[in-house]
Design a protein around this motif. Structure first.
Motif, short mmCIF file in Angstrom:
data_model
loop_
_atom_site.label_atom_id
_atom_site.label_comp_id
_atom_site.label_asym_id
_atom_site.label_seq_id
_atom_site.Cartn_x
_atom_site.Cartn_y
_atom_site.Cartn_z
N ILE A 170 0.84 -1.20 0.00
CA ILE A 170 0.00 0.00 0.00
C ILE A 170 0.88 1.26 0.00
CG2 ILE A 170 -1.58 1.35 1.45
CD1 ILE A 170 -3.06 -1.26 2.00
N GLU A 171 1.96 1.20 0.76
CA GLU A 171 2.87 2.35 0.80
C GLU A 171 3.43 2.61 -0.61
OE1 GLU A 171 3.00 4.23 3.32
OE2 GLU A 171 4.44 5.61 2.39
N GLY A 172 3.84 1.55 -1.27
CA GLY A 172 4.39 1.69 -2.63
C GLY A 172 3.33 2.22 -3.57
N ARG A 196 10.65 -2.34 -5.03
CA ARG A 196 11.03 -0.94 -4.88
C ARG A 196 10.82 -0.46 -3.44
NH1 ARG A 196 8.49 3.19 -9.28
NH2 ARG A 196 9.42 5.08 -8.42
N ILE A 197 9.67 -0.79 -2.89
CA ILE A 197 9.36 -0.29 -1.53
C ILE A 197 10.25 -1.01 -0.50
CG2 ILE A 197 7.41 -1.86 -1.05
CD1 ILE A 197 7.51 1.82 -0.03
N ASN A 198 10.55 -2.27 -0.76
CA ASN A 198 11.44 -3.00 0.15
C ASN A 198 12.80 -2.34 0.22
OD1 ASN A 198 10.69 -5.19 1.74
ND2 ASN A 198 10.27 -6.41 -0.07
N ASN A 199 13.31 -1.94 -0.93
CA ASN A 199 14.61 -1.28 -0.96
C ASN A 199 14.56 0.03 -0.17
OD1 ASN A 199 15.80 -3.28 -2.43
ND2 ASN A 199 15.31 -2.33 -4.42
N LEU A 200 13.46 0.72 -0.34
CA LEU A 200 13.33 2.00 0.37
C LEU A 200 13.27 1.77 1.88
CD1 LEU A 200 13.15 4.95 -0.46
CD2 LEU A 200 10.67 4.79 -0.32
N CYS A 201 12.56 0.70 2.28
CA CYS A 201 12.44 0.38 3.71
C CYS A 201 13.82 0.10 4.31
CB CYS A 201 11.55 -0.83 3.93
SG CYS A 201 9.82 -0.48 3.70
N LYS A 202 14.65 -0.55 3.51
CA LYS A 202 16.00 -0.88 4.01
C LYS A 202 16.81 0.39 4.24
CE LYS A 202 16.30 -5.35 1.94
NZ LYS A 202 16.47 -5.71 0.52
N GLU A 203 16.62 1.36 3.35
CA GLU A 203 17.37 2.61 3.48
C GLU A 203 16.81 3.48 4.59
OE1 GLU A 203 17.10 4.62 -0.30
OE2 GLU A 203 17.96 2.87 -1.33
N ASP A 204 15.51 3.43 4.75
CA ASP A 204 14.85 4.43 5.60
C ASP A 204 13.87 3.75 6.57
OD1 ASP A 204 13.44 6.49 6.69
OD2 ASP A 204 13.14 7.58 4.81
N GLU A 205 14.28 3.68 7.82
CA GLU A 205 13.50 3.01 8.86
C GLU A 205 12.09 3.62 8.99
OE1 GLU A 205 12.86 0.34 12.05
OE2 GLU A 205 14.58 0.42 10.69
N SER A 206 11.98 4.93 8.74
CA SER A 206 10.69 5.58 8.96
C SER A 206 9.66 5.10 7.92
CB SER A 206 10.83 7.10 8.90
OG SER A 206 11.08 7.50 7.58
N VAL A 207 10.15 4.72 6.74
CA VAL A 207 9.23 4.19 5.72
C VAL A 207 8.66 2.85 6.20
CG1 VAL A 207 8.98 3.45 3.32
CG2 VAL A 207 10.51 5.34 3.87
#
Ligand code: ARG
Length: 568
Positions: A170-172, A196-207
């Motif tokens: 849903i976030e993606g 894509r969203i998984n990669n972002l989650c790895k970079e950014d805990e707040s996501v």
């Protein structure tokens, strides 16, 4: 149909003055037909009768009467070998097939018994991979065979439609949804968003935190979030349904993990009541260390449930709703520990005894490609819809090369291509890992689906050539007493037994092997015997046998989910 094994058992039981059922369970099929049709290992009785097996054999033989069904009894070492009357056998089998036709082999064993078969169970918004394919094929075959034996079978697709990954989706979607065309090829698009969203989650805990909150919103029933989640679910289901339609697979229920989201409190309550629950670092667990099964988490420290909790809720719900005698989980052996755990925890749920004892994990092996292991990241995952289409295309090409004039080419190619893939998934013992190789799958002469179909089509063309189907009253069973005909007859006789073993062991490969045996027996019969003959008696009998083989091949294949082509 005459139950020859039972007749043999009765004779022995009477002669030995022992319990019929026990005797029946000891009777074996000799390794080759020259040694008789049934064998009784007398050493089984050595203890009770306090005699040596050869002595027992001699004494029993004296008391056993030969008759019209059992022609001859021989002693070989400590064994009693029984030869049944082949003419009676032939008459009995063919008359039964004539009587029951497409229902030959079915029975009422399962009357009043309810069996849940849970199978397929793919994950929403993720690809349906060849592991799910194997699972779907095995489960669907079991479902059909249980039904055929009179069980009240319930097919359940326990969809993976719950968990944080949906918060991520849903976030993606919220971030990049407009970039994607979800109606077209939704699963690939979803996978893209997911990566894509998984990669972002790895970079950014707040996501990641945001994703967790999204999921919480679904759980709390927030309409906006539930709507997007439903959208993903429906798009995925539509894709999955295409595969199910191709395979001819059906379900009675699609209640997946989400269905149990509001039914988990009862699990926690029961476990608490029965003092099975422990606190551990803020989480609630059931400690199974003493059973060598680790711990089973029921509630995480943040209060959320896990996969196991939903499975436990499903057990409670199914016991209440279906009052099942058996609940089979067709799931890869990778989940062995999970099922051992939940079946152990289920002992704390106050289930009716029969339901508790009826829980069973039907584990199957992995599917590997000839090129090595599958991996999502390396793009070596074969997508099932593409695989099925490729099977059909490959068959179409063969038809185009060899028989371009064939009628209904597309229809037939579909039956053959899909049949080949289905057979390949059920032909070896299910627990074994399996290698997927096009050359084996589509080999028309190997032990494959197309081979069975090919022999079936041969039986049909025999009937066509003859131009009629003889009446059973006109069949002279004496004509069918040569070695090859008798082999076919004895395999036909065994059909119901095989089906019974399939459900006893939850092993559909037994039926697949059986169909190969029947096809090969018929092929030998066909090679050794002239069917279209000047002698009408000979022709009638052999044509009739061909028809019987065709009927049983077709019925057996359809129980595996394989349709028969008209031409090949
Ligand atoms: N959805 C899971 C997967 O794809 C399988 C579910 C198995 N069934 C169950 N009741 N846990 O791996």
């Amino acid at each position: 149909m005459i139950n020859f094994k039972k007749i043999v058992a009765e004779k022995i039981a009477k002669a030995a003055n022992l319990n019929l059922e026990e005797i029946y369970s000891y009777i074996e099929i000799p390794p080759n037909q020259d040694m008789g049709d049934y064998a009784f290992p007398c050493f089984k009785l050595a203890k009770v009768l306090k005699k040596a097996p050869p002595v027992i054999a001699t004494e029993l033989k004296e008391k056993i009467e030969e008759d019209n069904n059992v022609e001859k009894v021989n002693i070989v070492g400590g064994y009693l070998n029984f030869y049944i009357n082949k003419l009676e056998l032939t008459k009995s089998v063919l008359t039964e097939i004539d009587l029951k036709n497409d229902n030959y082999g079915s029975n009422e064993t399962g009357k009043d018994k309810t069996i849940i078969v849970e199978y397929s169970s793919p994950n929403i918004a993720k690809p349906f991979h060849i592991g799910h394919l194997r699972n779907t094929v095995i489960g669907s075959a079991l479902y059909k065979i249980y039904k055929y034996l009179g069980y009240n079978a319930i097919g359940i697709n326990h969809l993976g439609d719950y968990g944080t990954q949906f918060g991520k989706m849903i976030e993606g979607y919220k971030r990049w949804g407009t970039e994607y065309d979800l109606e077209n090829n939704p699963i690939d698009q979803c996978m893209d968003i997911y990566v894509r969203i998984n990669n972002l989650c790895k970079e950014d805990e707040s996501v990641l935190e945001q994703c967790r909150e999204n999921f919480k919103k679904i759980e709390d029933g927030d309409p906006y979030y539930v709507e997007i989640w439903n959208k993903f679910k429906n798009l995925s289901l539509k894709e999955f349904q295409k595969i199910y339609d191709l395979l001819g697979v059906t379900f009675d229920s699609f209640n997946g993990e989400a269905f149990y989201s509001d039914k988990m409190d009862e699990v926690v309550e029961k476990l608490q009541e029965n003092s099975c629950l422990k606190d551990s670092e803020g989480a609630k667990i059931v400690d199974l260390e003493d059973k060598g099964l680790g711990v089973c988490i029921i509630k995480k420290s943040d209060g959320s449930s896990i996969y196991a909790t939903r499975d436990l809720a499903a057990i409670l719900y199914r016991a209440k709703t279906y009052d099942f005698d058996k609940c089979l989980y067709v799931v890869a052996y990778e989940q062995n520990l999970h099922f051992k755990q939940i079946f152990e925890v289920a002992k704390c749920l106050d289930l009716p005894k029969k339901c508790l004892n009826g829980l069973e994990h039907v584990a199957y092996g992995m599917v590997r490609l000839t090129t090595g292991k599958m991996s999502t990241r390396e793009g070596t995952v074969i997508k099932v819809d593409e695989l099925l289409q490729e099977a059909i295309d490959r068959v179409e090409k063969v038809i185009e090369d060899k028989n371009p004039e064939m009628e209904n080419k597309e229809e037939e190619a579909k039956k053959i291509g899909i049949g080949a893939v289905i057979f390949n998934n059920v032909c070896s013992t299910i627990i074994k890992d399996q290698v997927f190789d096009w050359n084996t799958v589509l080999n028309f002469n190997g032990e494959t689906g197309p081979y069975i179909q090919y022999i079936y089509v041969r039986t049909k063309s025999v009937l066509e050539k003859a131009g009629y189907i003889p009446n059973i009253e006109d069949v002279k069973f004496e004509v069918l007493q040569d070695k090859e005909s008798l082999k076919v007859i004895s395999v036909l006789y065994n059909f119901e037994n095989i089906l019974m073993s399939v459900v006893e062991k939850n092993e559909p490969s037994l039926l697949a092997r059986y169909l190969i045996e029947l096809a090969q027996a018929y092929s030998n019969f066909y090679n050794e015997n002239k069917i279209i003959d000047d002698n009408k008696d000979i022709q009638d009998a052999r044509v009739y046998l061909s028809k019987a083989v065709g009927t049983v091949l077709k019925t057996g294949a359809s129980l595996l989910g394989i349709e028969m082509p008209n031409k090949m």
